[in-house]
Scaffold this motif. Structure first.
Motif, PDB file in Angstrom:
ATOM      1  N   PRO A   1       1.121  -1.071   0.118  1.00 46.94           N
ATOM      2  CA  PRO A   1      -0.474   0.120   0.333  1.00 46.94           C
ATOM      3  C   PRO A   1       1.250   1.360  -0.289  1.00 46.94           C
ATOM      4  CG  PRO A   1      -0.293  -1.270   2.300  1.00 46.94           C
ATOM      5  CD  PRO A   1       0.758  -1.804   1.509  1.00 46.94           C
ATOM      6  N   LYS A   2       0.772   2.030  -0.721  1.00 50.30           N
ATOM      7  CA  LYS A   2       1.444   3.503  -0.709  1.00 50.30           C
ATOM      8  C   LYS A   2       1.268   4.507   0.199  1.00 50.30           C
ATOM      9  CE  LYS A   2       2.726   2.027  -5.043  1.00 50.30           C
ATOM     10  NZ  LYS A   2       4.023   1.487  -5.105  1.00 50.30           N
ATOM     11  N   GLU A   3      -0.097   4.656   0.586  1.00 55.07           N
ATOM     12  CA  GLU A   3      -0.141   5.163   2.071  1.00 55.07           C
ATOM     13  C   GLU A   3      -0.085   4.061   3.615  1.00 55.07           C
ATOM     14  OE1 GLU A   3      -3.534   7.770   4.291  1.00 55.07           O
ATOM     15  OE2 GLU A   3      -3.487   6.598   1.739  1.00 55.07           O
ATOM     16  N   ARG A   4       0.720   5.384   3.865  1.00 49.21           N
ATOM     17  CA  ARG A   4       0.976   4.265   5.050  1.00 49.21           C
ATOM     18  C   ARG A   4      -0.370   4.272   5.777  1.00 49.21           C
ATOM     19  NH1 ARG A   4       4.205   4.720  10.953  1.00 49.21           N
ATOM     20  NH2 ARG A   4       4.285   2.710  11.355  1.00 49.21           N
ATOM     21  N   LEU A   5      -1.060   2.740   6.042  1.00 48.14           N
ATOM     22  CA  LEU A   5      -2.206   2.753   6.733  1.00 48.14           C
ATOM     23  C   LEU A   5      -2.000   2.298   8.354  1.00 48.14           C
ATOM     24  CD1 LEU A   5      -3.680  -0.442   4.306  1.00 48.14           C
ATOM     25  CD2 LEU A   5      -3.818   2.151   4.867  1.00 48.14           C
ATOM     26  N   GLY A   6      -1.264   1.397   8.795  1.00 48.97           N
ATOM     27  CA  GLY A   6      -0.931   1.119  10.123  1.00 48.97           C
ATOM     28  C   GLY A   6      -0.983  -0.195  10.147  1.00 48.97           C
ATOM     29  N   LYS A   7      -0.266  -0.302  10.687  1.00 51.44           N
ATOM     30  CA  LYS A   7      -0.820  -2.268  11.679  1.00 51.44           C
ATOM     31  C   LYS A   7      -1.994  -3.171  11.154  1.00 51.44           C
ATOM     32  CE  LYS A   7       1.683  -6.228  14.475  1.00 51.44           C
ATOM     33  NZ  LYS A   7       2.165  -6.667  15.137  1.00 51.44           N
ATOM     34  N   ILE A   8      -2.752  -2.451  11.818  1.00 52.53           N
ATOM     35  CA  ILE A   8      -4.047  -3.024  12.133  1.00 52.53           C
ATOM     36  C   ILE A   8      -4.713  -3.096  10.884  1.00 52.53           C
ATOM     37  CG2 ILE A   8      -6.684  -3.179  13.668  1.00 52.53           C
ATOM     38  CD1 ILE A   8      -5.073  -2.080  15.611  1.00 52.53           C
ATOM     39  N   LYS A   9      -4.701  -2.109  10.514  1.00 55.83           N
ATOM     40  CA  LYS A   9      -5.324  -1.871   9.053  1.00 55.83           C
ATOM     41  C   LYS A   9      -5.178  -2.669   8.458  1.00 55.83           C
ATOM     42  CE  LYS A   9      -7.469   2.996   9.569  1.00 55.83           C
ATOM     43  NZ  LYS A   9      -6.945   4.723   8.558  1.00 55.83           N
ATOM     44  N   CYS A  10      -3.540  -2.702   7.677  1.00 61.18           N
ATOM     45  CA  CYS A  10      -2.845  -4.123   7.251  1.00 61.18           C
ATOM     46  C   CYS A  10      -3.847  -5.042   7.785  1.00 61.18           C
ATOM     47  CB  CYS A  10      -1.087  -4.182   7.035  1.00 61.18           C
ATOM     48  SG  CYS A  10      -0.737  -2.461   6.558  1.00 61.18           S
ATOM     49  N   GLN A  11      -3.584  -5.316   8.860  1.00 66.71           N
ATOM     50  CA  GLN A  11      -4.045  -7.247   8.645  1.00 66.71           C
ATOM     51  C   GLN A  11      -5.325  -7.068   8.463  1.00 66.71           C
ATOM     52  OE1 GLN A  11      -3.305  -6.465  13.492  1.00 66.71           O
ATOM     53  NE2 GLN A  11      -1.206  -7.721  13.155  1.00 66.71           N
ATOM     54  N   ASN A  12      -6.796  -5.894   8.673  1.00 65.16           N
ATOM     55  CA  ASN A  12      -7.736  -5.899   8.235  1.00 65.16           C
ATOM     56  C   ASN A  12      -7.809  -6.053   7.339  1.00 65.16           C
ATOM     57  OD1 ASN A  12      -9.250  -6.188  10.758  1.00 65.16           O
ATOM     58  ND2 ASN A  12      -8.839  -4.349  10.980  1.00 65.16           N
ATOM     59  N   PHE A  13      -6.960  -5.681   6.517  1.00 72.43           N
ATOM     60  CA  PHE A  13      -7.187  -5.650   4.810  1.00 72.43           C
ATOM     61  C   PHE A  13      -6.431  -6.928   4.413  1.00 72.43           C
ATOM     62  CE2 PHE A  13      -4.157  -5.870   0.674  1.00 72.43           C
ATOM     63  CZ  PHE A  13      -5.270  -4.974  -0.130  1.00 72.43           C
ATOM     64  N   VAL A  14      -5.777  -7.068   4.870  1.00 68.77           N
ATOM     65  CA  VAL A  14      -5.455  -9.170   3.918  1.00 68.77           C
ATOM     66  C   VAL A  14      -6.235  -9.323   4.595  1.00 68.77           C
ATOM     67  CG1 VAL A  14      -3.506 -10.815   4.599  1.00 68.77           C
ATOM     68  CG2 VAL A  14      -2.658  -8.006   4.867  1.00 68.77           C
ATOM     69  N   LEU A  15      -7.243  -9.641   5.851  1.00 72.81           N
ATOM     70  CA  LEU A  15      -8.239 -10.800   5.754  1.00 72.81           C
ATOM     71  C   LEU A  15      -9.546 -10.940   5.304  1.00 72.81           C
ATOM     72  CD1 LEU A  15      -8.558 -10.033  10.286  1.00 72.81           C
ATOM     73  CD2 LEU A  15      -7.486 -12.190   9.077  1.00 72.81           C
TER      74      LEU A  15
END
Length: 375
Positions: A111-125
């Motif tokens: 992701p080009k824009e930094r999301l933060g760890k939890i948002k990344c986790q939910n995205f992959v989920l």
């Protein structure tokens, strides 16, 4: 002659201090004779998705990927996701070259824009179809059997999430010693909670869970690991600590860097605890009625009560005599100073942990994105 006010203040200080310390006395008494439970052997190896979270980790990502290749788990049963939050070029390059030519299903998400760890986790989920998911950080390595031990625990229908035990490693003896002293007790407390029912004091660097138990992690407030565990428990599953699944976590290179990391973690844990204060599930009544209130007291009330106790005792001593008050004040300053310059013992670790929690309580920053800590 000692005044009545001095006596009342001193007695009040001791009483408040006892109330603050009661949860710690409780756990110390309980964990003295605790025996660690063993993870069951896997009857079969289910397909799993492993998600490596990374933010400007560079070559550490390569080390983590190669470590996964050496795990005692069939590679054809693993789907690997590398999340390069903010699309850092060096991290992306290290991940892609580590995966090049390897016989494993893998995807590098950037992701080009930094999301933060939890948002990344939910995205992959949202992309994963496997029932069992493993979240892991880029700055750890593991014993070869750690992954299969975590998955082995999830064979129990009651268990929805499990985390590994962490052993701190790094170049700074003071930093690793301080964290090691803390974890020598922390792990036993979490093991005790797990044997009774559940613990939400998870280690974020390596967690395995069932997607049905944790389909989504609250991403607006709190810590990723605590929110994951508490969501699992809120949905009626157990969240447990696997003391025999070992991961080695790289520590910050300095005590100053560790301070910022620990304050961030304390901030997240405090906010997660507040977030789930009114949650309840009948199947997990032991946790919500017994374990959670004790942990909540330790996190939200004990640090403030310790300060109140010190103020009452100090004021009472000054009422007795200025010499007595100054002596106690100097003793307290010395103890705090020694804790900061020599943190690699249990007493110093306990004192510093109260400082971290107090800062987390006072600042209430709800940190969802943080600067990388040099390791």
């Amino acid at each position: 002659m000692i005044s009545a006010a001095a006596v009342i203040l001193i007695i009040g200080g001791f009483c408040v201090g006892f109330v603050a310390a009661y949860p710690y006395f409780f756990y110390i008494r309980k964990i003295r004779k605790i025996s660690f439970s063993s993870s069951p052997e896997l009857s079969e190896y289910p397909s799993i998705s492993v998600v490596v979270n990374a933010y400007q980790e560079g070559e550490l990502v390569r080390t983590r990927i190669e470590d996964i290749f050496h795990a005692e788990y069939p590679l054809d049963k693993i789907t690997l996701y590398i999340v390069n939050d903010g699309a850092d070029p060096s991290t992306g390059y290290a991940a892609k070259t580590a995966l090049d030519g390897r016989p494993i299903k893998a995807t590098v998400l950037e992701p080009k824009e930094r999301l933060g760890k939890i948002k990344c986790q939910n995205f992959v989920l949202s992309l994963i179809s496997d029932e069992i998911v493993v979240f892991t950080d880029a700055d750890i390595t593991t014993r070869p059997d750690a992954l299969k031990k975590l998955v082995g625990r999830l064979q129990d229908a009651e268990i929805g999430a499990v985390c590994a035990d962490l052993i701190p490693v790094g170049s700074s003896q003071d930093v690793t010693g301080s964290e090691g002293a803390y974890r020598s007790v922390y792990g036993k407390m979490c093991e005790y909670d797990s044997q009774r029912d559940s613990t939400y004091n998870f280690n974020g660097p390596l967690i395995a869970f069932k997607k049905t138990a944790v389909p989504y992690i609250e991403e607006t407030i709190g810590a990723d690991d605590a929110n994951l565990a508490l969501t699992c428990i809120a949905n009626g599953y157990r969240a447990v600590y696997a003391s025999d699944a070992i991961a080695y976590e790289l520590q910050p290179i300095s005590f100053r860097a560790q301070y910022h990391q620990k304050v961030r973690r304390a901030d997240g844990l405090v906010n997660s605890t507040r977030l789930f204060c009114t949650t309840y599930h009948e199947k997990r009544s032991v946790f919500w009625k017994q374990i959670f209130p004790m942990r909540r007291w330790m996190l939200l009330h004990s640090p403030i009560l310790f300060v109140a106790s010190a103020v009452l005792l100090l004021t009472g001593c000054f009422f007795c005599s200025p010499v007595c008050g100054v002596s106690l004040l100097l003793a307290g300053i010395v103890v705090l100073f020694v804790s900061f310059i020599k943190p690699d013992n249990l007493l110093s670790s306990f004192i510093l942990n109260q400082v971290y929690l107090l800062v987390g309580l006072v600042k209430r920053r709800n940190i969802q994105q943080w600067d990388r800590v040099e390791k």
